[in-house]
Write an enzyme that holds these catalytic residues in place. Structure first.
Site, PDB file in Angstrom:
ATOM      1  CE1 TYR A   1      -3.198  -2.830   0.007  1.00  0.00           C
ATOM      2  CE2 TYR A   1      -3.949  -2.139   2.154  1.00  0.00           C
ATOM      3  CZ  TYR A   1      -4.065  -2.967   1.055  1.00  0.00           C
ATOM      4  OH  TYR A   1      -5.058  -3.915   1.013  1.00  0.00           O
TER       5      TYR A   1
ATOM      6  CE  LYS B   1       0.877 -17.559  -2.921  1.00  0.00           C
ATOM      7  NZ  LYS B   1       0.037 -18.761  -2.799  1.00  0.00           N
TER       8      LYS B   1
ATOM      9  CG  ASP C   1      -2.532 -19.935  -0.947  1.00  0.00           C
ATOM     10  OD1 ASP C   1      -1.753 -19.821   0.016  1.00  0.00           O
ATOM     11  OD2 ASP C   1      -2.216 -20.555  -1.986  1.00  0.00           O
TER      12      ASP C   1
ATOM     13  CG  ASP D   1      -7.328  -4.215   3.793  1.00  0.00           C
ATOM     14  OD1 ASP D   1      -8.331  -4.171   4.516  1.00  0.00           O
ATOM     15  OD2 ASP D   1      -7.159  -3.483   2.796  1.00  0.00           O
TER      16      ASP D   1
ATOM     17  CG  ASP E   1     -12.760  -6.426   5.920  1.00  0.00           C
ATOM     18  OD1 ASP E   1     -12.252  -5.871   6.919  1.00  0.00           O
ATOM     19  OD2 ASP E   1     -13.377  -5.819   5.035  1.00  0.00           O
TER      20      ASP E   1
END
Ligand code: NAD
Length: 360
Positions: free
Chosen positions: A141, A192, A224, A248, A252
């Site tokens: 980001y 990852k 994943d 992020d 959620d």
């Protein structure tokens, strides 16, 4: 010692839910001797309307002086057409980076009284209590270079860059391990590393910090798989630590396991324990001004504020106990209502929490 907090009601339902949180703080001051001073300032769309900027200098100065900041929520359709630099969310991002709030703590706790609100089977989520620690000021980001540019052949290329310095990984890992020490002492680091070199470094550095915490069990998981495990068997997790973007998304997902966006608080901390506290939901323009919003996530954010920035764990527990009692009593705002419960509005449920507190 007298502590000072800054209240930022924000936009939409922000002022309504923050008013209930202030009610709870007032109750702690009056009945239990909490030594606290509160300032209030504008941020987001309301600040743009009044001062021409979503994060006015005066607000930033007060935030810097305060021991902690309590935010409602910002944003709404009224400001969506503004240039991106003037949008309410820019105020929020600006405050996070100006205050160096690099650690985002998002608990996902299922209140047993609300087990039916989850879309997952009750037995999968019953007793759920996860803490997601998300790195908040680095990663893709913020990485440079970024942008959209036109190539020699006339095509446009979109570009973002994932970067993490060792020091950035070390400090977020320490936050996660410290929190795990106060919980079940298990940390799962999500990356990852099989594809992204940057997160290979992440894994290596987190493992190194883990050596300083021999009492904490450290595991690693690819993102994943973590997404799958969160909906398959979420109770296997205690503390999850991960990068900005993975956090992020996963937080959620974890939030929705509990079925109620109006119940979940969050904290964003700097290196010294100063923090900004806010519900995880947005400004809910669809219900703003109707007295229907659930203020419990904001009230529970106050509990986090007391625990992590003001070193008042007993006051935090008082709030959590009062919320529990109110839920036991069957009062529900519309977002968490189910058969057999009594539907009430924002003010009524806030009054009930304050009354439960006073009665302790
Ligand atoms: P939202 O979280 O505001 O709302 C999503 C849904 O959940 C809506 O139906 C809303 O009514 C409901 N909801 C949210 N909070 C609730 C509460 N406390 N009680 C009852 N119901 C609640 O998300 P959105 O609609 O995608 O975004 C609305 C605005 O909020 C946008 O401008 C967005 O940018 C902003 N936003 C701000 C923050 C923040 O301030 N930290 C976070 C997310 C979104």
């Amino acid at each position: 010692m007298r502590k000072r907090i800054l209240i930022l009601p924000g936009d939409g339902i922000g002022p309504e839910i923050v008013a209930e949180a202030v009610k709870v703080l007032d109750c702690l001051r009056q009945d239990f001797g909490l030594n606290l001073e509160m300032d209030e300032a504008l941020m987001g769309g309301s600040a743009y309307d009044a001062a021409g900027h979503p994060l006015p200098d005066a607000t930033l100065a007060l935030a810097r002086e305060a021991d902690a900041v309590l935010l409602g929520a910002v944003g709404g359709p009224k400001w969506e057409q503004l240039d991106i630099s003037m949008r309410p969310e820019k105020g929020l991002l600006g405050l996070r980076s100006e205050l160096g709030l690099f650690a985002n703590l998002r608990p996902a706790i299922l209140y047993p009284q609300l087990a039916d609100a989850s879309t997952l089977k009750a037995e999968v989520v019953f007793g759920l209590d996860i803490m997601i620690v998300r790195e908040l000021t680095g990663g893709i980001y913020f990485g440079q270079p970024r942008g959209v540019r036109t190539l020699d052949d006339g095509q446009r290329l979109g570009l973002n860059t994932l970067t993490y310095k060792e020091s950035e990984i070390e400090r977020i890992a320490r936050v996660a391990f410290d929190i795990a020490m106060q919980r079940e002492r298990r940390v799962c680091s999500v990356d990852k590393a099989n594809v992204l070199e940057c997160t290979e470094l992440w894994r290596e550095v987190v493992s190194g910090i883990g050596n300083d915490y021999p009492q904490v069990e450290l595991s690693h998981m690819y993102v994943d798989n973590a997404a799958m495990q969160l909906v398959r068997a979420p109770k296997q997790f205690d503390v999850i630590v991960t990068t900005n973007m993975f956090g992020d998304i996963l937080s959620d997902c974890a939030a929705m396991l509990t079925g109620s966006i109006g119940m979940l608080p969050s904290a964003s901390l700097d290196a010294g324990g100063k923090g900004m506290y806010e519900p995880i939901h947005g400004s809910a323009p669809d219900i703003a001004g109707q007295g229907k919003a659930n203020p419990l996530a904001t009230i529970l954010s106050v509990a986090m504020l007391l625990r992590y920035s003001l070193d008042e764990p007993e006051m935090a527990e008082r709030i959590e106990k009062a919320v529990d009692e109110v839920l036991d009593g069957g009062l529900r705002t519309p977002d968490i209502w189910s058969d057999g419960c009594r539907e009430v509005g924002t003010v009524e449920i806030g009054d009930a929490v304050a009354a439960a507190l006073s009665g302790q």
